[in-house]
Design an enzyme around this catalytic site. Structure first.
Site, mmCIF file in Angstrom:
data_model
loop_
_atom_site.group_PDB
_atom_site.id
_atom_site.type_symbol
_atom_site.label_atom_id
_atom_site.label_comp_id
_atom_site.label_asym_id
_atom_site.label_seq_id
_atom_site.Cartn_x
_atom_site.Cartn_y
_atom_site.Cartn_z
ATOM 1 N N LYS A 190 24.453 -5.584 -7.300
ATOM 2 C CA LYS A 190 25.041 -6.182 -6.170
ATOM 3 C C LYS A 190 24.682 -7.934 -6.901
ATOM 4 O O LYS A 190 24.844 -8.494 -6.312
ATOM 5 C CB LYS A 190 25.363 -6.551 -5.018
ATOM 6 C CG LYS A 190 26.915 -5.281 -5.082
ATOM 7 C CD LYS A 190 27.897 -5.412 -5.927
ATOM 8 C CE LYS A 190 29.547 -4.744 -5.969
ATOM 9 N NZ LYS A 190 29.172 -2.664 -5.472
ATOM 10 N N CYS A 234 38.430 0.748 -0.246
ATOM 11 C CA CYS A 234 39.878 0.394 -0.631
ATOM 12 C C CYS A 234 40.545 1.055 -1.313
ATOM 13 O O CYS A 234 41.451 0.878 -1.323
ATOM 14 C CB CYS A 234 39.720 -1.183 -0.244
ATOM 15 S SG CYS A 234 40.147 -1.564 1.567
ATOM 16 N N ALA A 265 27.447 7.117 2.874
ATOM 17 C CA ALA A 265 26.511 7.920 2.304
ATOM 18 C C ALA A 265 26.743 7.968 0.982
ATOM 19 O O ALA A 265 28.161 8.176 0.719
ATOM 20 C CB ALA A 265 25.861 9.550 3.347
ATOM 21 N N THR A 297 37.173 3.672 -6.766
ATOM 22 C CA THR A 297 37.051 4.986 -7.256
ATOM 23 C C THR A 297 37.498 6.167 -7.361
ATOM 24 O O THR A 297 37.633 6.354 -8.196
ATOM 25 C CB THR A 297 34.784 5.369 -7.166
ATOM 26 O OG1 THR A 297 34.824 4.777 -6.462
ATOM 27 C CG2 THR A 297 35.096 6.258 -7.307
ATOM 28 N N SER A 298 38.622 6.625 -6.384
ATOM 29 C CA SER A 298 39.583 7.272 -5.923
ATOM 30 C C SER A 298 40.721 6.995 -7.070
ATOM 31 O O SER A 298 41.108 7.711 -8.121
ATOM 32 C CB SER A 298 39.698 7.609 -4.937
ATOM 33 O OG SER A 298 40.644 6.426 -3.644
HETATM 34 C C1 SPV Z 1 30.345 -2.469 -2.530
HETATM 35 O O1 SPV Z 1 29.964 -1.907 -1.544
HETATM 36 O O2 SPV Z 1 31.360 -2.292 -3.135
HETATM 37 C C2 SPV Z 1 29.437 -0.891 -3.354
HETATM 38 C C3 SPV Z 1 28.093 -0.604 -2.832
HETATM 39 O O3 SPV Z 1 29.802 -0.403 -4.526
HETATM 40 S S1 SPV Z 1 27.045 -2.008 -2.402
HETATM 41 O O4 SPV Z 1 25.378 -1.618 -3.270
HETATM 42 O O5 SPV Z 1 26.719 -1.374 -1.390
HETATM 43 O O6 SPV Z 1 26.953 -2.736 -2.520
HETATM 44 MN MN MN Z 2 31.729 -2.470 -4.994
#
Ligand code: SPV
Ligand code: MN
Length: 612
Positions: A219, A262, A375, A265-266
């Site tokens: 991120k 939301c 997790a 990924t699914s």
């Molecule tokens: C998200 O929270 O949108 C993620 C995980 O993909 S993180 O790396 O914590 O941002």
């Molecule tokens: Mn993300």
């Protein structure tokens, strides 16, 4: 630094890199520095080091390891993630920033000597496929072998790519230290800081391990990329990229932005479809077509509720030999367990709180679940059997449609197609969702989240939206835009859709791209016809879709929609937005008002819009 490492650095012929490494060594004072190239031996070295350092432990299945983050380091630390700013900027949204000199002094004081007695790893990656106009280079320095190992799974090797820079400083730089460790986890959480220097394309991160905070390439690089994209006229988005497999072996590529937890990924993992990426996409216009690449090559996914029924592709990878890092799940006898896996969970083991037993409470008296809600699993996309054949294509894939998904129990319908591109940008810019476990803090509050990107937008919001609005200039084909909501409930608070229904929405949209379905025009956009959904439910899910279900799901909750518009008007009142956006907001509100006056109902049946 030993001779071999120095040679590897010098072979890059880049003074900037030598300087950065040198400055980092002076500051962090590691006892050893190791430079890692793209070679198999170097990558294996990192994997082994994570085990030797005890940052990861082996699990029963070959290639699987477990990593724990500290009890208070289980999500992105939004409050302590700040931009280093030398002048004031009107962002339009709440953005954390700190005066540059002050911030640099602070973080440098925490980084000072932070690697004493530890080994510094110097890593090179490519964001996006290698040998591609999309590729951005990233230099990561870290004292965490877990961070470096995770990045091996999540990003493409870039040592050879860096050679192509020909001495230029056009790359992102990330310096990370987990800081002082106690029982293997970052101990000085009160001094956890993540500071971003946009002008220099640099990020400093200290006293943390959770990947969303520590891995520069995820991120943090994303924030730098949004800024760069803005300046160069392309888009860096919080989006999956997937191939939807329609009739006659047709593959149509979609991207989709959904806030954390939301259904992003699914959606990308829906059976029968193929995945290019699940989190961050770069979109560029090439010969009049929008093309997209996955800037990553792996998945750092939420493991909660991954089970053989709901997300079979991932579940299979999690129980098969292959390189997988589990984080913050429960371990019992070398076997990982997590909430929502639909299997019996042992009553004790080791988890993110240490030695765990059923009904264990934290110091505030709150019960500690077997695995943290946030997790995760980390794996390479090519461990999955649904990886798309073009996942690493240097030219990316052509984007035919874009999805924006929120989480909303009482207002927006399951799927709607925008009336125009500008209306679609409006739909994306007005996404709302409940807070999730991926960020620290309260859960379950409805939050406004434009393009699911609120946490990462690194330019003023108005400029960001403007960049979207003008993105269709000179395009031969303009992608369609859809807004989805998988979380609509009835009055008794029951979900109106099953988890699998999203497959039908996607295939409906895929058919729309190919002009196969008609749609019904409503004030909020184009919605599916009952008969088409009925056909698709039978074809895709072998399910009899009733008129009652359609009525419940697609009725226009006009009063609720008007409330949403009121919320939006309030939000945008004080933000400098492009006129085209303000026009969309007004027009949307007006259409809803007219409809309300005309039908005099709070909830309007979708069938009523059929013959307008
Ligand atoms: C998200 O929270 O949108 C993620 C995980 O993909 S993180 O790396 O914590 O941002
Ligand atoms: Mn993300």
């Amino acid at each position: 630094m030993d001779k071999a490492s120095l040679q590897k650095l010098e072979a890059l012929n880049n003074q900037y890199i030598l300087n950065l490494v040198d400055e980092s060594i002076q500051l962090c004072k590691p006892s050893k520095v190791t430079v890692i190239t793209d070679s198999k031996e170097d990558i294996a070295y990192v994997r082994e080091l994570a085990l030797i350092n005890c940052e990861e432990k082996k699990l029963k299945i070959e290639g699987h390891t477990i990593h724990f983050d500290g009890y208070y380091d289980q999500g992105r630390d939004k409050a302590n993630t700040k931009y280093l700013m030398s002048k004031d900027v009107d962002w339009g949204i709440k953005v954390n920033s700190i005066e540059k000199k002050k911030g640099l002094n602070e973080i440098n004081s925490y980084l000072e000597g932070s690697m004493a007695g530890k080994e510094m790893l110097v890593r090179f990656f490519s964001l996006g496929p290698t040998n591609s106009i999309f590729s951005l280079k990233a230099l990561q320095i870290t004292d965490s072998a877990y961070v470096a190992h995770s990045e091996d799974l999540l990003y493409r090797q870039g040592y050879e790519e860096f050679k192509k820079l020909n001495g230029s400083n056009d790359f992102f730089f990330f310096l990370h230290s987990a800081g002082r460790l106690e029982n293997g986890v970052s101990a000085d959480i009160d001094k956890r800081r993540i500071y971003i220097e946009l002008e220099e394309n640099r990020v400093y991160s200290v006293n943390n391990q959770y990947a969303g905070n520590s891995l520069g390439l995820k991120k943090l690089a994303f924030r730098l990329a949004i800024n760069k994209a803005q300046n160069e006229g392309w888009l860096a988005e919080h989006m999956f990229i997937m191939g939807i497999h329609g009739p006659n072996d047709r593959v149509t590529y979609f991207t989709g932005a959904y806030p954390s937890a939301c259904g992003k990924t699914s959606t990308a993992m829906i059976p029968g479809q193929t995945v290019v990426g699940d989190d961050i996409a770069y979109l560029k216009k090439i010969d009049g077509v929008i093309r997209a690449v996955n800037m990553e090559s792996g998945i750092f996914g939420i493991i909660h509720s991954v089970n053989s029924e709901d997300v079979p592709v991932i579940y299979k990878a999690l129980i098969s030999p292959g390189e997988v890092i589990f984080s913050n799940v429960l371990i019992n006898n070398g076997v990982p367990y997590w909430g929502g896996m639909k299997k019996d969970i042992p009553d004790k083991g080791i988890n993110f709180s240490g030695e765990w037993f059923e009904r264990k409470k934290d110091c505030q008296g709150k019960e500690i679940p077997c695995s943290h809600k946030n997790a995760r699993y980390t794996l390479r996309l090519n461990e999955l059997n649904n990886i798309d054949s073009k996942a690493n294509d240097p030219d990316g894939v052509p984007v035919k449609a874009i999805f924006y998904g929120g989480r909303d129990s009482d207002t927006t319908i399951p799927i709607v197609e925008s009336l125009t591109w500008a209306h679609g940008v409006f739909l994306g810019a007005t996404v709302e969702s409940e807070t999730t476990a991926a960020t620290l803090g309260v859960r379950g509050v409805r939050k406004y989240n434009p393009m699911a990107n609120l946490d990462f937008i690194s330019v003023p919001l108005g400029t960001y939206i403007e960049n979207h609005l003008k993105f269709t200039k000179n395009l031969k084909v303009i992608p369609k835009i859809y807004a989805t909501n998988y979380f609509l409930k009835d009055e008794a608070s029951n979900y109106l859709n099953s988890k699998l229904d999203k497959k039908v929405w996607l295939l409906w949209a895929e058919g729309r791209v190919h002009n196969e379905f008609e749609a019904i025009e409503t004030p909020v956009g184009l919605i599916p016809k009952y008969e088409d959904l009925k056909t698709l439910f039978i074809r895709e899910l072998d399910k009899d879709y009733t008129e009652t279900e359609y009525f419940q799901q697609f009725s226009l909750r006009v009063v609720k929609y008007l409330e949403k518009m009121e919320r939006m008007s309030k939000i945008f009142e004080n933000i400098k937005m492009p006129p085209a956006f303000t026009k969309e907001l007004r027009a949307q509100t007006e259409r809803l008002r007219e409809t309300r006056t005309k039908f005099k109902e709070n909830i309007i049946s979708p069938f009523k819009f059929l013959d307008i």
